[in-house]
Design a protein around this motif. Structure first.
Motif, PDB file in Angstrom:
ATOM      1  N   SER A 153      67.507  26.675  66.689  1.00 32.13           N
ATOM      2  CA  SER A 153      68.047  27.999  66.358  1.00 32.13           C
ATOM      3  C   SER A 153      69.478  28.151  66.857  1.00 32.13           C
ATOM      4  CB  SER A 153      67.155  29.096  66.956  1.00 32.13           C
ATOM      5  OG  SER A 153      65.857  29.052  66.401  1.00 32.13           O
ATOM      6  N   PHE A 154      69.724  27.686  68.089  1.00 35.90           N
ATOM      7  CA  PHE A 154      71.087  27.780  68.638  1.00 35.90           C
ATOM      8  C   PHE A 154      72.037  26.851  67.886  1.00 35.90           C
ATOM      9  CE2 PHE A 154      68.566  29.215  72.357  1.00 35.90           C
ATOM     10  CZ  PHE A 154      69.199  30.425  72.578  1.00 35.90           C
ATOM     11  N   LEU A 155      71.580  25.645  67.594  1.00 31.83           N
ATOM     12  CA  LEU A 155      72.422  24.690  66.872  1.00 31.83           C
ATOM     13  C   LEU A 155      72.709  25.171  65.453  1.00 31.83           C
ATOM     14  CD1 LEU A 155      70.899  21.268  68.008  1.00 31.83           C
ATOM     15  CD2 LEU A 155      73.044  22.329  68.757  1.00 31.83           C
ATOM     16  N   TRP A 156      71.742  25.848  64.841  1.00 34.53           N
ATOM     17  CA  TRP A 156      71.915  26.359  63.479  1.00 34.53           C
ATOM     18  C   TRP A 156      73.065  27.361  63.434  1.00 34.53           C
ATOM     19  CZ3 TRP A 156      69.681  24.894  58.939  1.00 34.53           C
ATOM     20  CH2 TRP A 156      69.834  25.756  57.842  1.00 34.53           C
ATOM     21  N   VAL A 191      83.078  33.542  64.829  1.00 37.83           N
ATOM     22  CA  VAL A 191      82.934  32.871  66.121  1.00 37.83           C
ATOM     23  C   VAL A 191      82.240  33.771  67.145  1.00 37.83           C
ATOM     24  CG1 VAL A 191      85.183  33.628  66.998  1.00 37.83           C
ATOM     25  CG2 VAL A 191      84.171  31.478  67.825  1.00 37.83           C
ATOM     26  N   TRP A 192      82.316  35.096  66.942  1.00 41.82           N
ATOM     27  CA  TRP A 192      81.691  36.029  67.881  1.00 41.82           C
ATOM     28  C   TRP A 192      80.177  35.864  67.953  1.00 41.82           C
ATOM     29  CZ3 TRP A 192      84.645  38.567  71.182  1.00 41.82           C
ATOM     30  CH2 TRP A 192      85.986  38.799  70.848  1.00 41.82           C
ATOM     31  N   THR A 193      79.581  35.302  66.924  1.00 40.91           N
ATOM     32  CA  THR A 193      78.120  35.134  66.950  1.00 40.91           C
ATOM     33  C   THR A 193      77.674  34.058  67.945  1.00 40.91           C
ATOM     34  OG1 THR A 193      78.273  33.648  65.038  1.00 40.91           O
ATOM     35  CG2 THR A 193      77.771  35.957  64.596  1.00 40.91           C
ATOM     36  N   ALA A 194      78.659  33.340  68.513  1.00 37.38           N
ATOM     37  CA  ALA A 194      78.334  32.389  69.585  1.00 37.38           C
ATOM     38  C   ALA A 194      77.762  33.118  70.798  1.00 37.38           C
ATOM     39  CB  ALA A 194      79.576  31.601  69.985  1.00 37.38           C
ATOM     40  N   LEU A 195      77.831  34.440  70.790  1.00 36.60           N
ATOM     41  CA  LEU A 195      77.221  35.244  71.861  1.00 36.60           C
ATOM     42  C   LEU A 195      75.731  34.967  72.008  1.00 36.60           C
ATOM     43  CD1 LEU A 195      78.922  38.720  71.172  1.00 36.60           C
ATOM     44  CD2 LEU A 195      79.163  37.361  73.265  1.00 36.60           C
ATOM     45  N   VAL A 196      75.104  34.429  70.966  1.00 29.54           N
ATOM     46  CA  VAL A 196      73.661  34.171  71.041  1.00 29.54           C
ATOM     47  C   VAL A 196      73.305  33.238  72.190  1.00 29.54           C
ATOM     48  CG1 VAL A 196      73.278  34.583  68.569  1.00 29.54           C
ATOM     49  CG2 VAL A 196      73.751  32.251  69.385  1.00 29.54           C
ATOM     50  N   ILE A 197      74.284  32.456  72.658  1.00 29.76           N
ATOM     51  CA  ILE A 197      74.018  31.524  73.750  1.00 29.76           C
ATOM     52  C   ILE A 197      73.564  32.261  75.014  1.00 29.76           C
ATOM     53  CG2 ILE A 197      76.342  31.469  74.723  1.00 29.76           C
ATOM     54  CD1 ILE A 197      73.975  28.460  74.192  1.00 29.76           C
ATOM     55  N   LEU A 198      73.901  33.544  75.105  1.00 25.18           N
ATOM     56  CA  LEU A 198      73.498  34.336  76.275  1.00 25.18           C
ATOM     57  C   LEU A 198      71.990  34.552  76.325  1.00 25.18           C
ATOM     58  CD1 LEU A 198      76.334  37.047  76.291  1.00 25.18           C
ATOM     59  CD2 LEU A 198      76.150  34.987  77.704  1.00 25.18           C
ATOM     60  N   ALA A 253      69.934  32.039  75.850  1.00 24.70           N
ATOM     61  CA  ALA A 253      69.376  30.736  76.209  1.00 24.70           C
ATOM     62  C   ALA A 253      68.554  30.756  77.505  1.00 24.70           C
ATOM     63  CB  ALA A 253      70.488  29.691  76.297  1.00 24.70           C
ATOM     64  N   PRO A 254      68.986  31.493  78.553  1.00 27.53           N
ATOM     65  CA  PRO A 254      68.168  31.515  79.775  1.00 27.53           C
ATOM     66  C   PRO A 254      66.738  32.005  79.545  1.00 27.53           C
ATOM     67  CG  PRO A 254      70.361  32.341  80.244  1.00 27.53           C
ATOM     68  CD  PRO A 254      70.281  32.190  78.760  1.00 27.53           C
ATOM     69  N   LYS A 255      66.547  32.932  78.628  1.00 30.85           N
ATOM     70  CA  LYS A 255      65.195  33.411  78.323  1.00 30.85           C
ATOM     71  C   LYS A 255      64.377  32.312  77.653  1.00 30.85           C
ATOM     72  CE  LYS A 255      65.259  37.641  79.848  1.00 30.85           C
ATOM     73  NZ  LYS A 255      64.353  38.091  80.942  1.00 30.85           N
ATOM     74  N   ALA A 256      65.025  31.558  76.774  1.00 32.18           N
ATOM     75  CA  ALA A 256      64.339  30.453  76.112  1.00 32.18           C
ATOM     76  C   ALA A 256      63.923  29.395  77.134  1.00 32.18           C
ATOM     77  CB  ALA A 256      65.238  29.842  75.044  1.00 32.18           C
ATOM     78  N   MET A 257      64.807  29.096  78.073  1.00 31.90           N
ATOM     79  CA  MET A 257      64.490  28.107  79.100  1.00 31.90           C
ATOM     80  C   MET A 257      63.381  28.605  80.026  1.00 31.90           C
ATOM     81  SD  MET A 257      68.207  26.428  80.078  1.00 31.90           S
ATOM     82  CE  MET A 257      69.123  27.965  80.255  1.00 31.90           C
ATOM     83  N   ALA A 268      58.985  36.092  77.743  1.00 28.96           N
ATOM     84  CA  ALA A 268      60.326  35.506  77.635  1.00 28.96           C
ATOM     85  C   ALA A 268      60.597  35.011  76.215  1.00 28.96           C
ATOM     86  CB  ALA A 268      60.477  34.358  78.634  1.00 28.96           C
ATOM     87  N   THR A 269      59.548  34.536  75.528  1.00 25.09           N
ATOM     88  CA  THR A 269      59.706  34.091  74.142  1.00 25.09           C
ATOM     89  C   THR A 269      60.074  35.269  73.240  1.00 25.09           C
ATOM     90  OG1 THR A 269      58.059  32.342  74.479  1.00 25.09           O
ATOM     91  CG2 THR A 269      58.581  32.929  72.201  1.00 25.09           C
ATOM     92  N   ALA A 270      59.349  36.377  73.420  1.00 29.00           N
ATOM     93  CA  ALA A 270      59.650  37.577  72.636  1.00 29.00           C
ATOM     94  C   ALA A 270      61.047  38.099  72.962  1.00 29.00           C
ATOM     95  CB  ALA A 270      58.600  38.654  72.917  1.00 29.00           C
ATOM     96  N   GLN A 271      61.431  38.031  74.241  1.00 31.23           N
ATOM     97  CA  GLN A 271      62.754  38.491  74.640  1.00 31.23           C
ATOM     98  C   GLN A 271      63.856  37.599  74.069  1.00 31.23           C
ATOM     99  OE1 GLN A 271      62.127  38.504  78.904  1.00 31.23           O
ATOM    100  NE2 GLN A 271      61.857  40.731  78.952  1.00 31.23           N
ATOM    101  N   THR A 272      63.569  36.313  73.944  1.00 29.77           N
ATOM    102  CA  THR A 272      64.537  35.405  73.329  1.00 29.77           C
ATOM    103  C   THR A 272      64.845  35.852  71.909  1.00 29.77           C
ATOM    104  OG1 THR A 272      63.729  33.532  74.642  1.00 29.77           O
ATOM    105  CG2 THR A 272      65.022  33.019  72.668  1.00 29.77           C
TER     106      THR A 272
END
Length: 311
Positions: A240-243, A255-262, A264-268, A289-293
């Motif tokens: 999903s992040f790579l997509w 480029v602003w949609t790169a904010l999705v990386i924030l 990532a901690p919930k996914a981890m 955490a999955t739902a929060q991701t």
């Protein structure tokens, strides 16, 4: 979807009927799976013209009602099949824990469907009546996810169908009612949402793997085993992040949609929680955490689209 522990078909309590009970019955942590796609579809429609806020709110409320009703059908049919008890893990089990009558839960779910249907008529009257067919199919999937003789939730297709109908399709409908079309961009951007909504279902099935296996279900988690299912969850998070990154590089998204990386901690946190725990109740934080991701990822993606449109 809870472990199968035999219990009396009669609710065990008849008291606690406060607002909290009714609110929990909608399973609020899942409602973002309906809200975020509507927001995303509307954000994507911005560059095509002004937003029709009446249609936006009608779509939003209808989606939330269908999601809540689907959760209530789940509640009702899990009780009927003997899967929910007062000791069951999770916030399901309102019928057995809080004394809400099964018929009340079922009627309320159909009532929500009725309101969503009325909102759907308003949406169709202001866009296209072909959406009536799509909406009815979505409602049927919500009911048959746990209802009927062959529930979708008992098969390996639960994640795929829930992701498609509650992730991708809602985005496309929200986009269509604002623009009158479906673009390649709206389809491409809806892919991560489809995946992450499906992962909410997968996380639930990872937690309930042992109980589901005893009840004869054939979910993806059961077919892959716990470790394989967690690897799939991890892989889908990464994809999903790579997509989004690929869509940014190719100019489809700002480029602003790169904010999705924030998010990532919930996914981890989710994957780590599943790997480190084997008891269902201890896997609840990983499910959350999955739902929060999904929620945070979707909100940040929408915010990035909004910023990219106005700057």
């Amino acid at each position: 979807m809870q472990p199968n522990i035999q219990h009396s078909s009669k609710p065990v309590v008849e008291s606690n009927r406060g607002f909290q009970v009714w609110w929990q019955m909608t399973r609020p942590h899942t409602l973002t799976a309906a809200f975020v796609p509507v927001l995303l579809g509307t954000a994507l429609a911005l560059k095509h013209g002004k937003i029709h806020f009446g249609l936006f709110f009608a779509m939003l409320i209808a989606s939330l009602l269908i999601q809540a009703a689907t959760n209530m059908f789940n509640e009702y049919f899990d009780f009927k099949r003997g899967l929910d008890t007062a000791q069951s893990v999770g916030i399901g089990g309102t019928i057995v824990r809080d004394g809400i009558k099964p018929k009340t839960v079922l009627n309320l779910a159909f009532g929500f469907y009725g309101i969503a249907l009325l909102l759907g008529i308003y949406i169709c009257a202001n866009s296209s009546w072909w959406l009536a067919v799509v909406g009815l199919i979505c409602m049927a999937v919500g009911y048959f996810y746990t209802g009927g003789p062959f529930p979708i939730a008992y098969t390996p297709f639960g994640e795929i169908l829930s992701g498609f109908f509650m992730g991708m399709l809602i985005i496309l409908i929200a986009f269509f009612i604002q623009t009158g079309t479906v673009s390649s961009t709206s389809i491409l951007v809806s892919v991560p949402s489809m995946i992450l909504v499906g992962m909410i279902m997968l996380s639930n099935n990872i937690r309930d793997l042992d109980g589901d296996k005893e009840n004869g279900r054939k979910t993806v988690a059961i077919l892959l085993g716990k470790k394989g299912a967690i690897y799939l969850l991890t892989g889908m998070f990464t994809f999903s992040f790579l997509w989004v990154l690929v869509l940014i590089i190719t100019g489809v998204l700002p480029v602003w949609t790169a904010l999705v990386i924030l998010s990532a901690p919930k996914a981890m946190k989710a994957t780590k929680g599943f790997f480190e725990n084997t008891i269902p109740i201890k896997m609840a934080p990983a499910m959350k955490a999955t739902a929060q991701t999904n929620t945070i990822f979707g909100f940040l993606l929408a915010i990035g689209i909004f910023i990219g449109h106005y700057l």
